[in-house]
Write a protein that holds these residues in place. Structure first.
Motif, PDB file in Angstrom:
ATOM      1  N   ALA A   1      -7.207  -1.158   9.471  1.00  0.00           N
ATOM      2  CA  ALA A   1      -6.154  -2.173   9.344  1.00  0.00           C
ATOM      3  C   ALA A   1      -5.906  -2.609   7.909  1.00  0.00           C
ATOM      4  O   ALA A   1      -4.799  -3.023   7.565  1.00  0.00           O
ATOM      5  CB  ALA A   1      -6.498  -3.393  10.200  1.00  0.00           C
ATOM      6  N   ASN A   2      -6.915  -2.534   7.048  1.00  0.00           N
ATOM      7  CA  ASN A   2      -6.766  -2.976   5.663  1.00  0.00           C
ATOM      8  C   ASN A   2      -6.647  -1.821   4.669  1.00  0.00           C
ATOM      9  O   ASN A   2      -6.641  -2.045   3.454  1.00  0.00           O
ATOM     10  CB  ASN A   2      -7.938  -3.878   5.281  1.00  0.00           C
TER      11      ASN A   2
ATOM     12  N   HIS B   1       5.218  -3.675   1.618  1.00  0.00           N
ATOM     13  CA  HIS B   1       4.453  -4.729   2.291  1.00  0.00           C
ATOM     14  C   HIS B   1       5.286  -5.967   2.619  1.00  0.00           C
ATOM     15  O   HIS B   1       4.788  -6.859   3.300  1.00  0.00           O
ATOM     16  CB  HIS B   1       3.273  -5.162   1.413  1.00  0.00           C
TER      17      HIS B   1
ATOM     18  N   ASP C   1      -3.914  -2.081   1.913  1.00  0.00           N
ATOM     19  CA  ASP C   1      -4.238  -3.000   0.819  1.00  0.00           C
ATOM     20  C   ASP C   1      -5.318  -2.413  -0.085  1.00  0.00           C
ATOM     21  O   ASP C   1      -5.281  -2.605  -1.301  1.00  0.00           O
ATOM     22  CB  ASP C   1      -4.722  -4.344   1.369  1.00  0.00           C
TER      23      ASP C   1
ATOM     24  N   ASP D   1       1.609  -7.208   8.258  1.00  0.00           N
ATOM     25  CA  ASP D   1       2.282  -7.816   7.103  1.00  0.00           C
ATOM     26  C   ASP D   1       3.559  -8.556   7.498  1.00  0.00           C
ATOM     27  O   ASP D   1       3.805  -9.672   7.054  1.00  0.00           O
ATOM     28  CB  ASP D   1       2.657  -6.739   6.079  1.00  0.00           C
TER      29      ASP D   1
ATOM     30  N   HIS E   1      -5.725  -9.063   9.441  1.00  0.00           N
ATOM     31  CA  HIS E   1      -5.283  -7.710   9.787  1.00  0.00           C
ATOM     32  C   HIS E   1      -6.169  -7.103  10.868  1.00  0.00           C
ATOM     33  O   HIS E   1      -5.679  -6.411  11.770  1.00  0.00           O
ATOM     34  CB  HIS E   1      -5.271  -6.830   8.543  1.00  0.00           C
TER      35      HIS E   1
ATOM     36  N   HIS F   1      -2.593 -10.404  -0.684  1.00  0.00           N
ATOM     37  CA  HIS F   1      -2.455  -9.583   0.507  1.00  0.00           C
ATOM     38  C   HIS F   1      -1.953 -10.443   1.657  1.00  0.00           C
ATOM     39  O   HIS F   1      -2.023 -11.655   1.632  1.00  0.00           O
ATOM     40  CB  HIS F   1      -3.811  -8.980   0.879  1.00  0.00           C
TER      41      HIS F   1
ATOM     42  N   HIS G   1      -1.043  -1.645   9.423  1.00  0.00           N
ATOM     43  CA  HIS G   1      -1.057  -2.665   8.376  1.00  0.00           C
ATOM     44  C   HIS G   1       0.287  -3.365   8.221  1.00  0.00           C
ATOM     45  O   HIS G   1       0.347  -4.597   8.124  1.00  0.00           O
ATOM     46  CB  HIS G   1      -1.464  -2.046   7.045  1.00  0.00           C
TER      47      HIS G   1
ATOM     48  N   LYS H   1      -2.167   4.437   9.755  1.00  0.00           N
ATOM     49  CA  LYS H   1      -2.764   3.410   8.895  1.00  0.00           C
ATOM     50  C   LYS H   1      -1.690   2.499   8.316  1.00  0.00           C
ATOM     51  O   LYS H   1      -1.871   1.274   8.255  1.00  0.00           O
ATOM     52  CB  LYS H   1      -3.563   4.075   7.773  1.00  0.00           C
TER      53      LYS H   1
END
Length: 267
Positions: free
Chosen positions: A62-63, A83, A66, A140, A27, A20, A136, A132
């Motif tokens: 934030a995650n 990503h 993932d 990334d 994040h 990730h 993220h 969302k």
């Protein structure tokens, strides 16, 4: 099943999944940095979209992108290419037709999801999902190895060792550098807030901004010493490069705030 097929299937299972970007801590820090720079209008819309979430904050979502790998494998697989972008072999210059076929890269994903988020005629659930993704993916694109090289899968195949622990360069940049600071999330946030603001951060957001962010990340990878000469890392590598990672987090927070303000502060 013949032995050759069995071997190939077994080997495939042993290939590690791509790491990730930034890990959970990074994040969350990008999201918290961004929130402090939002306009009241953007905050109000975000609060409305996040109502009902377990942790109704930018850091709380934030995650999410993932976590799809475990929570929604089908969506996680369909969006896995969103990503990152591979531009390291092209002098860190992005060309959409070459580097982002079918729009499957982090740059185009940010732009698409931002458009969904901005469209108030869309259902709340669709805009929430877009939020969302945006939170993220902006994180990334500021991780240098998410805009670098195809030949080693963004450092995933570059093996390193630190204090007797085996890892890879991508994991070092995802979480190893930040963890080595031994700070809590709140303490790290205060540390990042004390850093000088990004020089290129402005109130206006160019349409090409996500591409520029990726190119900046890629250029970090080309700096001398980013790829260590030896697999065995020492403390100086962590100390020297943690400051670069922290600046990218700081820039990620500023750019995420710019994007959300531009997207959500209109009438």
């Amino acid at each position: 099943m013949n032995r050759t097929l069995f071997f190939l299937l077994t080997a495939a299972l042993l290939i590690p999944a791509p790491a990730h970007a930034w890990g959970a801590l990074g994040h969350r820090l990008v999201a918290r940095l961004a929130y402090d720079q939002l306009t009241p209008q953007a905050r109000a819309q975000i609060a409305e979209l996040l109502s009902g979430e377990v942790e109704p904050t930018l850091a709380g979502i934030a995650n999410w992108a993932d976590d799809l790998r475990g929570n929604d494998p089908d969506l996680g697989k369909r969006t896995s290419r969103w990503h990152y972008v591979n531009i390291g072999s092209h002098d860190c210059v992005y060309e959409a037709t070459r580097d982002c076929r079918k729009g499957d890269c982090v740059i185009e994903a940010i732009q698409r999801q931002s458009a969904v988020l901005a469209d108030r005629s869309k259902p709340k659930a669709e805009r929430l999902q877009a939020l969302k993704f945006v939170v993220h993916f902006v994180g990334d694109v500021h991780q240098p190895l998410h805009a670098s090289n195809t030949n080693d899968r963004g450092g995933n195949d570059f093996q390193v060792n630190y204090r007797g622990q085996g890892s890879n360069l991508h994991s070092v940049w995802d979480s190893g550098l930040l963890k080595s600071a031994r700070l809590s999330e709140d303490a790290y946030l205060r540390h990042l807030q004390a850093l000088p603001p990004p020089k290129e951060a402005t109130q206006s957001l160019l349409p090409t901004a996500p591409a520029q962010w990726a190119e900046q990340s890629c250029k970090s990878v080309t700096q001398p010493g980013f790829y260590p000469a030896r697999a065995k890392l020492d403390d100086s590598y962590y100390t020297r490069h943690r400051s670069i990672a922290e600046q990218r987090l700081r820039e990620g927070g500023a750019h995420l705030a710019q994007l959300l303000n531009a997207t959500l502060s209109g009438s």
